[in-house]
Motif scaffolding. Structure first.
Motif, mmCIF file in Angstrom:
data_model
loop_
_atom_site.group_PDB
_atom_site.id
_atom_site.type_symbol
_atom_site.label_atom_id
_atom_site.label_comp_id
_atom_site.label_asym_id
_atom_site.label_seq_id
_atom_site.Cartn_x
_atom_site.Cartn_y
_atom_site.Cartn_z
ATOM 1 N N THR A 257 0.759 -0.580 11.470
ATOM 2 C CA THR A 257 -0.150 0.444 11.847
ATOM 3 C C THR A 257 -0.989 0.403 13.069
ATOM 4 O OG1 THR A 257 -0.741 -2.870 12.442
ATOM 5 C CG2 THR A 257 -1.035 -2.434 10.194
ATOM 6 N N ASP A 258 -2.094 0.878 13.445
ATOM 7 C CA ASP A 258 -2.332 1.677 14.477
ATOM 8 C C ASP A 258 -2.530 1.104 15.840
ATOM 9 O OD1 ASP A 258 -3.278 3.830 13.117
ATOM 10 O OD2 ASP A 258 -5.205 3.769 12.650
ATOM 11 N N ASP A 259 -2.616 0.007 16.125
ATOM 12 C CA ASP A 259 -2.357 -0.827 17.114
ATOM 13 C C ASP A 259 -0.877 -1.388 17.286
ATOM 14 O OD1 ASP A 259 -1.577 -2.693 15.026
ATOM 15 O OD2 ASP A 259 -3.481 -4.321 15.671
ATOM 16 N N GLY A 260 -0.095 -0.713 15.645
ATOM 17 C CA GLY A 260 1.399 -1.325 16.649
ATOM 18 C C GLY A 260 1.838 -2.569 16.604
ATOM 19 N N ARG A 261 0.834 -3.456 15.789
ATOM 20 C CA ARG A 261 1.416 -5.239 15.646
ATOM 21 C C ARG A 261 2.377 -5.062 14.256
ATOM 22 N NH1 ARG A 261 -3.332 -10.140 15.211
ATOM 23 N NH2 ARG A 261 -1.157 -11.470 14.741
ATOM 24 N N TRP A 262 1.909 -4.882 13.801
ATOM 25 C CA TRP A 262 2.070 -5.344 12.506
ATOM 26 C C TRP A 262 2.857 -3.904 11.262
ATOM 27 C CZ3 TRP A 262 1.147 -10.529 11.160
ATOM 28 C CH2 TRP A 262 0.198 -10.461 11.761
ATOM 29 N N LEU A 263 4.461 -4.660 11.131
ATOM 30 C CA LEU A 263 5.337 -3.876 10.045
ATOM 31 C C LEU A 263 5.156 -4.520 8.710
ATOM 32 C CD1 LEU A 263 7.071 -1.275 8.632
ATOM 33 C CD2 LEU A 263 9.170 -3.529 9.761
ATOM 34 N N LEU A 264 4.479 -3.461 7.712
ATOM 35 C CA LEU A 264 4.502 -3.401 6.555
ATOM 36 C C LEU A 264 5.211 -2.502 5.531
ATOM 37 C CD1 LEU A 264 1.381 -4.214 7.548
ATOM 38 C CD2 LEU A 264 0.719 -2.800 5.281
ATOM 39 N N ILE A 265 5.860 -3.560 5.121
ATOM 40 C CA ILE A 265 6.655 -2.855 3.664
ATOM 41 C C ILE A 265 6.737 -3.199 2.290
ATOM 42 C CG2 ILE A 265 9.857 -2.965 2.919
ATOM 43 C CD1 ILE A 265 10.180 -4.673 5.928
ATOM 44 N N ILE A 266 6.578 -2.161 2.168
ATOM 45 C CA ILE A 266 5.845 -1.775 0.929
ATOM 46 C C ILE A 266 7.313 -1.428 -0.326
ATOM 47 C CG2 ILE A 266 3.781 -0.524 -1.051
ATOM 48 C CD1 ILE A 266 2.822 -1.583 1.764
ATOM 49 N N THR A 267 7.124 -2.281 -1.245
ATOM 50 C CA THR A 267 7.827 -1.777 -2.678
ATOM 51 C C THR A 267 7.472 -1.499 -3.354
ATOM 52 O OG1 THR A 267 9.723 -3.697 -1.091
ATOM 53 C CG2 THR A 267 9.651 -3.453 -3.637
ATOM 54 N N ALA A 268 8.160 -0.705 -4.460
ATOM 55 C CA ALA A 268 7.942 0.011 -5.513
ATOM 56 C C ALA A 268 8.872 0.678 -6.540
ATOM 57 C CB ALA A 268 6.850 0.998 -5.329
ATOM 58 N N GLU A 269 8.820 -0.113 -8.392
ATOM 59 C CA GLU A 269 9.756 0.157 -8.783
ATOM 60 C C GLU A 269 9.741 1.504 -9.496
ATOM 61 O OE1 GLU A 269 11.546 -1.899 -12.350
ATOM 62 O OE2 GLU A 269 11.715 -2.950 -10.270
ATOM 63 N N GLY A 270 8.399 2.210 -9.550
ATOM 64 C CA GLY A 270 8.149 3.215 -10.750
ATOM 65 C C GLY A 270 7.361 4.099 -9.352
ATOM 66 N N THR A 271 5.914 4.872 -10.505
ATOM 67 C CA THR A 271 5.663 5.500 -9.786
ATOM 68 C C THR A 271 3.839 5.068 -10.782
ATOM 69 O OG1 THR A 271 5.371 6.594 -12.430
ATOM 70 C CG2 THR A 271 6.657 7.882 -10.674
ATOM 71 N N ASP A 272 3.445 3.517 -10.732
ATOM 72 C CA ASP A 272 2.170 3.187 -11.095
ATOM 73 C C ASP A 272 1.849 2.508 -10.707
ATOM 74 O OD1 ASP A 272 0.391 2.995 -13.527
ATOM 75 O OD2 ASP A 272 1.359 1.601 -13.873
ATOM 76 N N ASP A 273 1.795 3.203 -8.947
ATOM 77 C CA ASP A 273 1.425 2.326 -8.193
ATOM 78 C C ASP A 273 0.659 0.970 -7.823
ATOM 79 O OD1 ASP A 273 0.355 4.871 -6.891
ATOM 80 O OD2 ASP A 273 -1.315 5.037 -8.062
ATOM 81 N N ARG A 274 2.204 0.062 -8.035
ATOM 82 C CA ARG A 274 2.456 -1.120 -8.744
ATOM 83 C C ARG A 274 3.662 -1.662 -7.282
ATOM 84 N NH1 ARG A 274 4.404 -3.278 -12.901
ATOM 85 N NH2 ARG A 274 5.425 -0.982 -13.518
ATOM 86 N N TYR A 275 1.837 -2.515 -5.949
ATOM 87 C CA TYR A 275 4.140 -2.441 -5.258
ATOM 88 C C TYR A 275 3.762 -3.869 -4.482
ATOM 89 C CZ TYR A 275 1.881 2.324 -4.377
ATOM 90 O OH TYR A 275 1.676 3.455 -4.716
ATOM 91 N N GLU A 276 4.586 -4.253 -4.363
ATOM 92 C CA GLU A 276 5.007 -5.535 -3.642
ATOM 93 C C GLU A 276 4.706 -5.039 -1.502
ATOM 94 O OE1 GLU A 276 7.084 -9.123 -6.012
ATOM 95 O OE2 GLU A 276 8.720 -7.866 -3.952
ATOM 96 N N VAL A 277 4.102 -5.847 -1.371
ATOM 97 C CA VAL A 277 3.544 -5.975 0.792
ATOM 98 C C VAL A 277 4.337 -7.012 1.131
ATOM 99 C CG1 VAL A 277 2.350 -5.804 2.147
ATOM 100 C CG2 VAL A 277 1.915 -5.053 -0.480
#
Length: 699
Positions: A257-277
């Motif tokens: 994040t812009d404030d440097g506080r949070w790391l987000l890990i985005i997980t996907a398996e295909g191309t269909d914009d379906r994510y875990e966070v």
């Protein structure tokens, strides 16, 4: 003088004769292989062409012989050189990329006009821009490119990616911004990765695949992992942040994040914009914890404000909405509800939210307070496509704008005042006022209304039909919107019409529009495109003998499929880097990601469905096909060139008429990104000379 004119006349007659003469295609051997699944055996006689052209001599020889025939044919086309010269003239204009500001320092790319690769500049406040990275000397053929790049928060360091010969593989390097010198850090085996700096520049997060023992340009991409690289250390010492060995098809990328506080890990398996966070508080050294589970919906970060994270999501909103999520509890509050337009993206600018929406495939950008109160519409310079709006803590950012006859411009935007300011306007050697764009709606086979843009010179006599180039894509939730293209401008300048159909499979009208053109609904995509061609003919814009079609990648599949289904409707077809074997597409590199759109052929219903439209498998003798120029590249490791090789071989072996069915294979190029300017110009000249000849534009 008379002798010279006679010689030119003989030369033109010879060229015309060569174009009209039957083509002696190179002999392509066949093999006994079959694709056997679910009780069905499908012949695959050209499977040997799947091998890597760089390492398999017989495939390399086939490529060379095909290129000899194709280039010989193209050399005989009238106006080919004139088209190339005009493309060169128009490409010779100064163009810029969107600036990124870090630590008060501005980073941007610039191309003086005909440079093969754009150059990265840096500009400190009050100083003149200076070159930070010039990739043009990296390779004699100009085919080694500067790909992704990301400055550190303080603007003192830069991570940049080197892309060689068009491959999707990247080598990451580090450069000291003040000195312009590289640090010793080098990172390999990177593909499809974000780059996210840790605050205070101690290192960055990136994604990589395991080192491959097999063929680098054909192997399936599995087991992507997220790492942290600490500056000044070897890659072997990098810290593994996250992996899912139990789910090797899943990929992961990091965002800070812009404030440097949070790391987000985005997980996907295909191309269909379906994510875990997943999320971690960086300062506290937290291990990643789940925030959103289940690969069910889109969660695209707009920005953060303390404990609150703002996302664009399609959960309970097929066209998209903006929500606030508490990073500590996961509680969700709706901020901007779903509207009639499709929400393309969102970004947090200071204490304002900017929402980029599509309304009938045209950009409309709206401004909101953090409580969702509407604050107006961002003033855009016209009807077209706007993009950028990188999130920032100070509320200031940049965006780009263009349309079919409007070259790209760059604007500075202040969310606090909702004011825009022109920063740079590309100046191309033509008059935009000489062109016009309209939007029409037509009915597809099942009655669905589909929009289509139509662009041409204003002085074109519309009382009679004209050669027309119809383009589309139709997949992966990717929207087709108005944008400036030098090559399309040349087509229109020559007197041609350009049409862009917003067919199903894209994201123009949200999830329902995408779903309507994928999996077992894929035939809707082809029906929409065929109906677009029929609409252009019915409206008198063109005729069947004047209509050319073009598409790339998934759009190459589109062109191949509709050519098989309706060869009578088109005069010329230009399928580029297409997915042509729909039974084996998942066997190589990124193909396994595409199951979201194409379906899993290990399941009987998808094997049978895909077989029914697969371009390679459905070339049918006994019908007159249009003139076809297939294009691909030897280093395309996204849609491997074997797709196009096999398809071209099938075309040339079939009895489908005397029009040319050729393949043009670029060397030291890939799926499109990183292609040098001179190769772009040469390919466009060949395409327009070919399509122009067979639609009557250049005869």
């Amino acid at each position: 003088m008379a002798v010279r004119l006679f010689a030119v006349s003989v030369m033109l007659m010879s060229a015309a004769a060569a174009v009209a003469a039957p083509i002696a295609y190179p002999a392509t051997k066949t093999g006994p292989e079959v694709e056997a699944r679910h009780g069905i055996s499908v012949p695959d006689p050209y499977r040997w062409l799947e091998a890597d052209v760089r390492t398999e001599p017989q495939v390399a020889n086939w490529v060379e012989s095909q290129n000899q025939v194709t280039m010989g044919y193209l050399a005989g086309l009238p106006k080919r050189e004139a088209i190339r010269q005009r493309l060169t003239e128009l490409y010779n204009f100064e163009r810029f990329g969107l600036p990124r500001v870090r630590g008060g320092v501005q980073f941007f790319t610039r191309n003086s006009g005909l440079q093969n690769q754009s150059v990265l500049y840096v500009q400190a406040p009050g100083a003149e821009p200076r070159v930070l990275i010039d990739p043009n000397p990296w390779a004699k053929d100009g085919a080694t490119a500067l790909a992704e790049w990301q400055p550190s928060e303080d603007g003192k360091l830069l991570v940049y990616a080197v892309q060689d010969g068009g491959t999707d593989w990247r080598t990451l390097k580090l450069r000291d911004v003040a000195t312009g010198q590289d640090l010793p850090d080098v990172i390999e085996w990177v593909k499809s990765s974000a780059i996210a700096w840790k605050k205070h520049g101690s290192g960055f997060y990136y994604s990589r695949f395991p080192e491959q023992a097999g063929p680098k340009y054909l192997g399936v991409s599995l087991n992507q992992k997220l790492y942290f690289h600490k500056l000044g250390t070897p890659q072997s010492a990098d810290t593994l942040i996250f992996e899912t060995p139990e789910h090797p098809k899943r990929g992961h990328f990091g965002q800070v994040t812009d404030d440097g506080r949070w790391l987000l890990i985005i997980t996907a398996e295909g191309t269909d914009d379906r994510y875990e966070v997943r999320i971690a508080d960086i300062a506290k050294g937290e291990k990643p914890r789940a925030l959103v589970t289940g690969l069910d919906h889109d969660w695209s970060l707009a920005g953060s404000n303390g404990d609150m994270l703002y996302f664009r999501t399609n959960k309970d909103a097929p066209r998209g909405r903006i929500v606030a999520m508490n990073a500590l509890t996961g509680a969700i509050t709706e901020v901007v509800g779903q509207g009639p337009a499709t929400l393309n993206s969102a970004s947090l600018l200071g204490n304002r939210l900017v929402a980029e929406t599509l309304e009938d495939a045209k950009s409309v950008v709206r401004l909101y307070a953090l409580d969702g109160k509407p604050l107006g519409v961002v003033p855009l310079p016209g009807i077209g496509t706007a993009g950028g709006f990188e999130s920032s803590e100070d509320g200031k950012t940049y965006f780009g704008f263009s349309s079919f006859a409007t070259p790209a411009s760059i604007w500075r935007y202040d969310a606090a005042s909702n004011q825009v300011e022109l920063v740079r306007q590309a100046k191309v050697a033509f008059n935009p006022a000489d062109y016009t764009v309209s939007q029409i709606f037509y009915a597809s086979k099942d009655g669905t209304k589909v929009p289509m843009f139509v662009a041409h010179r204003k002085d074109l006599d519309l009382s009679k039909p004209h050669p027309t180039l119809l383009y589309s894509y139709g997949g992966f939730n990717i929207s087709q919107t108005p944008g400036f293209s030098v090559s399309r401008l040349v087509w229109m300048e020559m007197g041609g019409v350009f049409a862009l159909a917003n067919i199903r499979g894209g994201g123009e009208y949200g999830k329902a529009w995408h779903d309507g053109g994928r999996l077992l609904n894929k035939q809707n995509v082809f029906d929409d495109f065929i109906a677009a061609g029929e609409a252009l003919v019915a409206k008198g814009i063109t005729t069947k003998g004047q209509l050319a079609i073009q598409g790339g990648s998934n759009g190459g599949l589109l062109v191949g499929a509709v050519t098989n289904q309706r060869p009578d409707l088109f005069a010329a077809a230009l399928p580029a880097v297409g997915v042509m074997d729909m039974l084996r597409y998942a066997n190589w590199t990124a193909g396994r990601y595409w199951v979201d759109d194409y379906g899993d052929v290990t399941k009987p219903e998808f094997f049978r469905y895909n077989l029914a439209y697969s371009p390679y498998h459905n070339v049918k003798s006994g019908k007159d096909y249009p003139a076809i120029l297939v294009t691909t590249a030897d280093t395309d490791d996204r849609v491997v060139p074997g797709h196009s090789f096999k398809y071209a071989a099938a075309l040339q072996a079939a009895k489908i008429g005397d029009k040319p069915h050729l393949i043009r294979i670029e060397t030291r190029a890939g799926h499109g990104s990183g292609k040098p300017t001179d190769k772009i110009i040469a390919e466009a000249a060949d395409l327009w000379a070919f399509a122009g000849y067979w639609t009557g534009l250049t005869k």
